[in-house]
Enzyme design. Structure first.
Site, short mmCIF file in Angstrom:
data_model
loop_
_atom_site.label_atom_id
_atom_site.label_comp_id
_atom_site.label_asym_id
_atom_site.label_seq_id
_atom_site.Cartn_x
_atom_site.Cartn_y
_atom_site.Cartn_z
CD GLU A 159 10.37 12.10 11.74
OE1 GLU A 159 9.29 11.52 11.96
OE2 GLU A 159 11.29 11.60 11.06
CE LYS B 161 -1.96 2.58 3.06
NZ LYS B 161 -1.80 3.87 2.36
P1 NAD Z 1 1.73 7.82 8.59
O1 NAD Z 1 2.50 6.93 9.49
O2 NAD Z 1 0.35 8.17 8.99
O3 NAD Z 1 1.62 7.17 7.13
C1 NAD Z 1 2.57 6.28 6.58
C2 NAD Z 1 1.82 5.16 5.88
O4 NAD Z 1 1.03 4.45 6.82
C3 NAD Z 1 0.85 5.64 4.80
O5 NAD Z 1 0.84 4.72 3.73
C4 NAD Z 1 -0.48 5.60 5.52
O6 NAD Z 1 -1.57 5.45 4.65
C5 NAD Z 1 -0.32 4.39 6.38
N1 NAD Z 1 -1.20 4.34 7.54
C6 NAD Z 1 -1.73 5.40 8.23
N2 NAD Z 1 -2.52 4.94 9.22
C7 NAD Z 1 -2.48 3.59 9.17
C8 NAD Z 1 -3.07 2.56 9.94
N3 NAD Z 1 -3.89 2.81 10.95
N4 NAD Z 1 -2.80 1.27 9.62
C9 NAD Z 1 -1.97 0.99 8.61
N5 NAD Z 1 -1.40 1.92 7.83
C10 NAD Z 1 -1.64 3.21 8.11
O7 NAD Z 1 2.58 9.09 8.36
P2 NAD Z 1 2.10 10.45 7.67
O8 NAD Z 1 0.77 10.91 8.13
O9 NAD Z 1 2.24 10.20 6.24
O10 NAD Z 1 3.17 11.45 8.24
C11 NAD Z 1 3.08 11.94 9.59
C12 NAD Z 1 4.46 12.07 10.18
O11 NAD Z 1 5.12 10.81 10.18
C13 NAD Z 1 5.42 12.97 9.42
O12 NAD Z 1 5.25 14.28 9.69
C14 NAD Z 1 6.74 12.42 9.88
O13 NAD Z 1 7.09 12.94 11.13
C15 NAD Z 1 6.50 10.95 10.00
N6 NAD Z 1 6.92 10.22 8.78
C16 NAD Z 1 8.07 9.50 8.83
C17 NAD Z 1 8.49 8.83 7.70
C18 NAD Z 1 9.73 8.03 7.66
O14 NAD Z 1 10.30 7.83 6.60
N7 NAD Z 1 10.19 7.50 8.78
C19 NAD Z 1 7.79 8.92 6.52
C20 NAD Z 1 6.60 9.66 6.49
C21 NAD Z 1 6.19 10.28 7.64
#
Ligand code: NAD
Length: 502
Positions: free
Chosen positions: A396, A187
């Site tokens: 972060e 996904k």
């Molecule tokens: P997120 O963790 O919400 O999303 C990452 C992925 O997880 C996306 O594909 C999302 O659809 C999925 N996801 C969200 N909720 C889920 C759930 N309940 N079950 C399974 N999958 C789920 O992150 P975000 O909203 O995209 O970003 C928020 C913060 O996260 C950013 O500001 C940053 O601090 C951090 N982030 C870190 C990384 C990294 O590379 N470590 C990458 C993106 C974001």
């Protein structure tokens, strides 16, 4: 503007109404619902993408289960051959992939061309070559017995990636999983699905059997949660926020699925008094401003020895102020927009938090005006903080936002560097060999860069500790993560004394 006109303007050949990729075919979501994908440069609509739900996840898992027996029994070299072919196809379609990635994420096109696309190709190529090199062991045990291990794929693997490096991160996850003989339900993030759908098309061209790879754009709380909860998915590999990582661990309790987490970071980038300042200034800018700071390994905490802090900032601040912001598709652009308006607002919110805690804005701190005002842009931002415990020095931010702190000696530098709950990547700049290796040993981090920052390679383990997660991507470690060990005992010529003599 009409969707096809937008695509034409961006030089895209792909259709702009996208479907899910299940069992080797592009199909609509069972619900018929779609999600819009926006261009962060101006928030215009680029595509409508089918939105997967739990029924689509179930369909994809069934397709993956059906494909698994043949895929895992296929000669490893033949699995590898498909990934090698895919690597070639990524290179043949490099320009389209680079444009898609820039359009969807805001990466400057020059970065997409020289980093995202080539790194994606080398990752598929590396693991294509790895498929028939990764092997079990023969263990010397007691006389008369042969003991050996089999490295078996874990089965159907759920993979969830974020929006910051969608093309590269899908390769980091899919390539080792496939090389090891697993089938994949992937996904991509809801806001950046385009490059992974193009990869789906290339997978089919490369000869990937139907069902081995399924790509399901959709919302985290719906499709992501359905993958995390699924009782017949054997493992989840996740990159994203620590909060979502926790939810995934909780969901894994049902069927005790394996979990691999690559979460956030708060990278310390330490410049000592004996560093080559020119190299350190450039390295520090790259560490935080590449990809608009949206990188888990970003060097977001700059730590300067008090003796060189002024000299360093004299070069660093003008460099930050001179970075060219602009349309990601313009080859002269050095920094694009953040990937979403939500992320821009989040970063600007942190500017306010910094000010509220007495932080001094040394550069940036605002969204640029003029033409760029309708996009998701934030100026390169440098903030001198009062304490390592300030919120912006602990949380972060995930944007072009770096905190600056000074230290007086090695002990204080180490104490500050290790003072967050994260532990992903850290860098240090020094000409003292002993100090360099001592810090490499003592830093709480999964990766340390000495006199450089943010190097990655498919052969080198990638991952963190603490709230940055667990498990490793890349290299032999990734193959270990995507396999389970079976120990096989063979009685070759052992004479066994019966335990229960009758
Ligand atoms: P997120 O963790 O919400 O999303 C990452 C992925 O997880 C996306 O594909 C999302 O659809 C999925 N996801 C969200 N909720 C889920 C759930 N309940 N079950 C399974 N999958 C789920 O992150 P975000 O909203 O995209 O970003 C928020 C913060 O996260 C950013 O500001 C940053 O601090 C951090 N982030 C870190 C990384 C990294 O590379 N470590 C990458 C993106 C974001």
């Amino acid at each position: 503007m009409d969707l096809s006109e937008i695509a034409k303007a961006a030089g895209l050949r792909t259709p702009v109404r996208h479907q899910l990729f299940i069992n080797g075919e592009f199909v609509d979501a069972a619900s018929g619902e779609t999600l819009p994908t926006l261009n962060p440069h101006d928030n215009s609509l680029i595509a409508e993408v089918a939105m997967a739900g739990a029924a689509d996840v179930e369909k994809a898992v069934q397709a993956a289960e059906a494909a698994l027996p043949k895929w895992q029994r296929m000669a490893a070299m033949d699995r590898g051959r498909i990934l090698l072919k895919l690597a070639d196809l990524v290179e043949e379609n490099a320009e389209e992939l680079a444009r898609l990635e820039s359009l969807d994420t805001g990466h400057p096109i020059r970065d997409s061309r020289i980093l995202d696309v080539p790194r994606t190709a080398v990752t598929y190529r590396y693991f294509g070559g790895m498929a028939d090199k990764f092997q079990g062991e023969q263990i010397p045990v007691e006389a008369g017995f042969l003991n050996y291990t089999l490295r078996e794929p874990v089965g159907v693997v759920g993979q969830i990636v974020p929006w910051n490096f969608p093309l590269m991160f899908t390769s980091w996850k899919m390539a080792p999983a496939l090389a090891a003989g697993n089938c994949v339900v992937m996904k991509p993030a809801e806001i950046t699905p385009l490059s992974s759908l193009k990869i789906a098309e290339l997978m089919a061209q490369a000869g990937m059997p139907p069902g081995v790879v399924n790509i399901l754009p959709g919302l985290g709380q719906i499709a992501g949660q359905a993958i995390a909860d699924h009782e017949r998915i054997a493992k989840i590999a996740f990159t994203g926020s620590t909060a979502t990582g926790r939810r995934i661990v909780q969901a894994s309790a049902g069927n005790l699925k394996k979990v691999q987490l690559e979460l956030g970071g708060k990278g310390a980038n330490i410049v000592f008094e004996d560093a080559n300042l020119v190299a350190a200034v450039n390295g520090a800018a790259w560490a935080i401003f590449h990809n608009q700071g949206q990188a888990c390994i970003a060097g977001s905490r700059l730590m300067l020895h008090e003796k060189i802090a002024d000299a360093f900032l004299e070069k660093f601040i003008p460099l930050a102020n001179s970075i060219r912001l602009g349309n990601p598709l313009d080859p002269n652009t050095e920094m694009g927009p953040l990937t979403s308006a939500q992320q821009r607002d989040r970063v600007l919110g942190y500017v306010q938090v910094a000010k509220d805690q007495g932080g001094e804005i040394l550069a940036g701190g605002q969204a640029p005006g003029g033409e760029l005002a309708k996009g998701c842009y934030v100026q390169p931002t440098i903030v001198r903080v009062k304490s390592a415990q300030d919120r912006v020095a602990q949380e972060e931010v995930f944007g072009p936002f770096v905190t600056v702190l000074t230290f007086k000696d090695d002990a204080e530098a180490l104490q500050i560097a290790n003072s967050t709950d994260y532990g992903l990547g850290s860098g240090l700049w020094t000409s003292n060999l002993q100090r360099a290796h001592r810090f490499a040993r003592d830093l709480k981090a999964g990766m340390v860069w000495i006199n450089s920052y943010k190097r990655v390679n498919p052969g080198s383990p990638f991952g963190g500790t603490g709230l940055s997660g667990y498990g490793r991507e890349m290299g032999f470690d990734a193959m270990r993560e995507y396999t389970q060990v079976k120990s096989v005992w063979v009685n070759v010529d052992a004479q066994i004394t019966p335990h229960y003599a009758r």
